[in-house]
Write an enzyme that holds these catalytic residues in place. Structure first.
Site, PDB file in Angstrom:
ATOM      1  N   LYS A  46       0.806  -1.203   0.000  1.00 61.59           N
ATOM      2  CA  LYS A  46       0.000   0.000   0.000  1.00 61.59           C
ATOM      3  C   LYS A  46       0.852   1.272   0.000  1.00 61.59           C
ATOM      4  O   LYS A  46       0.409   2.337  -0.418  1.00 61.59           O
ATOM      5  CB  LYS A  46      -0.873   0.019   1.271  1.00 61.59           C
ATOM      6  CG  LYS A  46      -1.903  -1.059   1.375  1.00 61.59           C
ATOM      7  CD  LYS A  46      -2.680  -0.862   2.705  1.00 61.59           C
ATOM      8  CE  LYS A  46      -3.622  -1.987   2.984  1.00 61.59           C
ATOM      9  NZ  LYS A  46      -4.281  -1.834   4.324  1.00 61.59           N
ATOM     10  N   GLU A 102       8.299   2.966  -5.290  1.00 63.08           N
ATOM     11  CA  GLU A 102       8.221   2.451  -3.911  1.00 63.08           C
ATOM     12  C   GLU A 102       8.345   3.608  -2.923  1.00 63.08           C
ATOM     13  O   GLU A 102       9.030   4.601  -3.202  1.00 63.08           O
ATOM     14  CB  GLU A 102       9.385   1.477  -3.661  1.00 63.08           C
ATOM     15  CG  GLU A 102       9.021   0.012  -3.781  1.00 63.08           C
ATOM     16  CD  GLU A 102       8.203  -0.514  -2.601  1.00 63.08           C
ATOM     17  OE1 GLU A 102       7.489   0.267  -1.972  1.00 63.08           O
ATOM     18  OE2 GLU A 102       8.290  -1.719  -2.336  1.00 63.08           O
ATOM     19  N   ASP A 103       7.725   3.447  -1.768  1.00 67.34           N
ATOM     20  CA  ASP A 103       7.885   4.467  -0.741  1.00 67.34           C
ATOM     21  C   ASP A 103       9.199   4.309   0.011  1.00 67.34           C
ATOM     22  O   ASP A 103       9.877   5.288   0.297  1.00 67.34           O
ATOM     23  CB  ASP A 103       6.693   4.459   0.243  1.00 67.34           C
ATOM     24  CG  ASP A 103       6.428   3.073   0.817  1.00 67.34           C
ATOM     25  OD1 ASP A 103       6.892   2.077   0.225  1.00 67.34           O
ATOM     26  OD2 ASP A 103       5.757   2.980   1.858  1.00 67.34           O
ATOM     27  N   ILE A 104       9.577   3.064   0.334  1.00 75.65           N
ATOM     28  CA  ILE A 104      10.764   2.885   1.187  1.00 75.65           C
ATOM     29  C   ILE A 104      11.532   1.608   0.873  1.00 75.65           C
ATOM     30  O   ILE A 104      10.943   0.597   0.472  1.00 75.65           O
ATOM     31  CB  ILE A 104      10.347   2.894   2.685  1.00 75.65           C
ATOM     32  CG1 ILE A 104      11.563   2.956   3.612  1.00 75.65           C
ATOM     33  CG2 ILE A 104       9.471   1.696   3.037  1.00 75.65           C
ATOM     34  CD1 ILE A 104      11.208   3.292   5.061  1.00 75.65           C
ATOM     35  N   ASP A 106      14.060  -0.826   2.933  1.00 74.15           N
ATOM     36  CA  ASP A 106      14.569  -1.118   4.271  1.00 74.15           C
ATOM     37  C   ASP A 106      15.644  -2.198   4.130  1.00 74.15           C
ATOM     38  O   ASP A 106      16.827  -1.888   3.999  1.00 74.15           O
ATOM     39  CB  ASP A 106      13.381  -1.558   5.140  1.00 74.15           C
ATOM     40  CG  ASP A 106      13.732  -1.727   6.598  1.00 74.15           C
ATOM     41  OD1 ASP A 106      14.933  -1.731   6.915  1.00 74.15           O
ATOM     42  OD2 ASP A 106      12.828  -1.878   7.421  1.00 74.15           O
ATOM     43  N   GLY A 108      15.716  -4.170   1.499  1.00 77.41           N
ATOM     44  CA  GLY A 108      15.930  -4.302   0.064  1.00 77.41           C
ATOM     45  C   GLY A 108      15.304  -5.564  -0.522  1.00 77.41           C
ATOM     46  O   GLY A 108      15.350  -5.796  -1.732  1.00 77.41           O
ATOM     47  N   THR A 110      12.121  -6.517  -0.816  1.00 75.56           N
ATOM     48  CA  THR A 110      10.941  -6.325  -1.665  1.00 75.56           C
ATOM     49  C   THR A 110      11.341  -5.876  -3.067  1.00 75.56           C
ATOM     50  O   THR A 110      10.874  -6.438  -4.063  1.00 75.56           O
ATOM     51  CB  THR A 110       9.987  -5.283  -1.026  1.00 75.56           C
ATOM     52  OG1 THR A 110       9.693  -5.706   0.303  1.00 75.56           O
ATOM     53  CG2 THR A 110       8.709  -5.144  -1.821  1.00 75.56           C
ATOM     54  N   LYS A 134      16.449   3.623   3.953  1.00 72.32           N
ATOM     55  CA  LYS A 134      17.016   3.666   5.295  1.00 72.32           C
ATOM     56  C   LYS A 134      18.531   3.527   5.234  1.00 72.32           C
ATOM     57  O   LYS A 134      19.061   2.754   4.436  1.00 72.32           O
ATOM     58  CB  LYS A 134      16.425   2.554   6.166  1.00 72.32           C
ATOM     59  CG  LYS A 134      15.050   2.885   6.688  1.00 72.32           C
ATOM     60  CD  LYS A 134      14.693   1.941   7.806  1.00 72.32           C
ATOM     61  CE  LYS A 134      13.311   2.251   8.343  1.00 72.32           C
ATOM     62  NZ  LYS A 134      12.910   1.255   9.352  1.00 72.32           N
ATOM     63  N   ASP A 161       3.362   3.366   7.269  1.00 72.89           N
ATOM     64  CA  ASP A 161       2.419   3.105   8.364  1.00 72.89           C
ATOM     65  C   ASP A 161       3.051   2.424   9.568  1.00 72.89           C
ATOM     66  O   ASP A 161       4.150   1.875   9.488  1.00 72.89           O
ATOM     67  CB  ASP A 161       1.308   2.177   7.862  1.00 72.89           C
ATOM     68  CG  ASP A 161       1.812   0.736   7.692  1.00 72.89           C
ATOM     69  OD1 ASP A 161       2.829   0.539   6.986  1.00 72.89           O
ATOM     70  OD2 ASP A 161       1.219  -0.178   8.287  1.00 72.89           O
TER      71      ASP A 161
HETATM   72  C1  PRP Z   1       7.115  -1.590   2.964  1.00 70.62           C
HETATM   73  C2  PRP Z   1       7.450  -0.740   1.741  1.00 70.62           C
HETATM   74  C3  PRP Z   1       8.197  -1.680   0.864  1.00 70.62           C
HETATM   75  C4  PRP Z   1       8.859  -2.638   1.849  1.00 70.62           C
HETATM   76  C5  PRP Z   1      10.305  -2.327   1.970  1.00 70.62           C
HETATM   77  O1  PRP Z   1       5.964  -2.314   2.706  1.00 70.62           O
HETATM   78  O2  PRP Z   1       6.289  -0.232   1.135  1.00 70.62           O
HETATM   79  O3  PRP Z   1       7.348  -2.369  -0.029  1.00 70.62           O
HETATM   80  O4  PRP Z   1       8.232  -2.450   3.115  1.00 70.62           O
HETATM   81  O5  PRP Z   1      10.944  -3.163   2.907  1.00 70.62           O
HETATM   82  P1  PRP Z   1      12.165  -4.096   2.525  1.00 70.62           P
HETATM   83  O6  PRP Z   1      13.164  -3.244   1.815  1.00 70.62           O
HETATM   84  O7  PRP Z   1      12.675  -4.546   3.891  1.00 70.62           O
HETATM   85  O8  PRP Z   1      11.675  -5.224   1.712  1.00 70.62           O
HETATM   86  P2  PRP Z   1       5.162  -3.078   3.851  1.00 70.62           P
HETATM   87  O9  PRP Z   1       5.569  -4.526   3.858  1.00 70.62           O
HETATM   88  O10 PRP Z   1       5.308  -2.348   5.151  1.00 70.62           O
HETATM   89  O11 PRP Z   1       3.677  -3.017   3.320  1.00 70.62           O
HETATM   90  P3  PRP Z   1       2.765  -1.733   3.010  1.00 70.62           P
HETATM   91  O12 PRP Z   1       3.404  -0.988   1.866  1.00 70.62           O
HETATM   92  O13 PRP Z   1       1.460  -2.324   2.640  1.00 70.62           O
HETATM   93  O14 PRP Z   1       2.724  -0.902   4.262  1.00 70.62           O
END
Ligand code: PRP
Length: 184
Positions: A46, A102-104, A106, A108, A110, A134, A161
């Site tokens: 999301k 992507e928003d973030i 962390d 890597g 995803t 991050k 979130d």
């Molecule tokens: C967050 C974000 C990325 C992922 C990054 O999604 O939107 O998709 O984490 O983390 P990583 O680099 O450790 O893989 P989240 O799983 O929190 O789901 P959401 O977007 O639905 O909040």
């Protein structure tokens, strides 16, 4: 959300900083893809929905928007790294110019999964656009457009979130430890 002040430790990226950086990135993308007949923007739900909405509206090139949703297991421990596709794109991306938004980043995990998955579908090109990364050890994953590097703390706002809350805050803030470090 009433007692927001006490739930947030500090604002890390202000609304104005986000706005300026989104414009900057949109300008860069618009010039890099100039002449491309259609850019296929893939937002990852999301978290990316707000960033994508602001970014896409500033683009000066023809584009379409689609979404994917993924979920990761073992994320909090950040070791297992299994990512699962929850919702796929509406259309095939073969021969399309694809930009993942992507928003973030962390760990890597995803983005690594998404790049592998979409690459296998043979797009004409595949790039990534990430609002915040991050400042921590993460998988070596290529980010073509990056907004901000932030400290390795729990962040919320602008799509991000905690238990599905705080996503619509207009800035990115560090969540106070007391919110998530609840004693057992
Ligand atoms: C967050 C974000 C990325 C992922 C990054 O999604 O939107 O998709 O984490 O983390 P990583 O680099 O450790 O893989 P989240 O799983 O929190 O789901 P959401 O977007 O639905 O909040």
């Amino acid at each position: 959300m009433e007692d927001l002040q006490s739930e947030l430790a500090q604002v890390l990226v202000s609304e104005q900083q986000i706005r300026d950086q989104v414009s900057e990135i949109a300008g860069q993308i618009s010039s890099d893809y100039e002449g491309v007949d259609n850019l296929y923007i893939v937002g990852i739900l999301k978290g990316a929905f707000i960033f994508l909405a602001d970014l896409a509206r500033e683009l000066r090139i023809p584009h379409s928007v689609d979404f994917m949703a993924v979920s990761s297991y073992g994320k909090k421990g950040a070791t297992s790294g299994e990512v699962r596709l929850v919702m796929d794109l509406r259309e095939p991306v073969t021969d399309k110019h694809v930009l993942i938004v992507e928003d973030i980043i962390d760990t890597g995990q995803t983005l690594t999964y998404l790049l592998k998955t979409l690459k296998g579908r043979r797009p004409a090109s595949l790039k990534t656009c990430v609002l915040v990364r991050k400042d921590r050890k993460s998988l070596d994953v290529a980010i073509d457009y990056l907004g901000f590097v932030i400290p390795d703390v729990w962040v919320v706002g602008y799509g991000l979130d905690y238990l599905d809350r705080y996503r619509t805050l207009p800035f990115i803030a560090e969540l106070d430890r007391r919110v998530y470090d609840v004693p057992a």
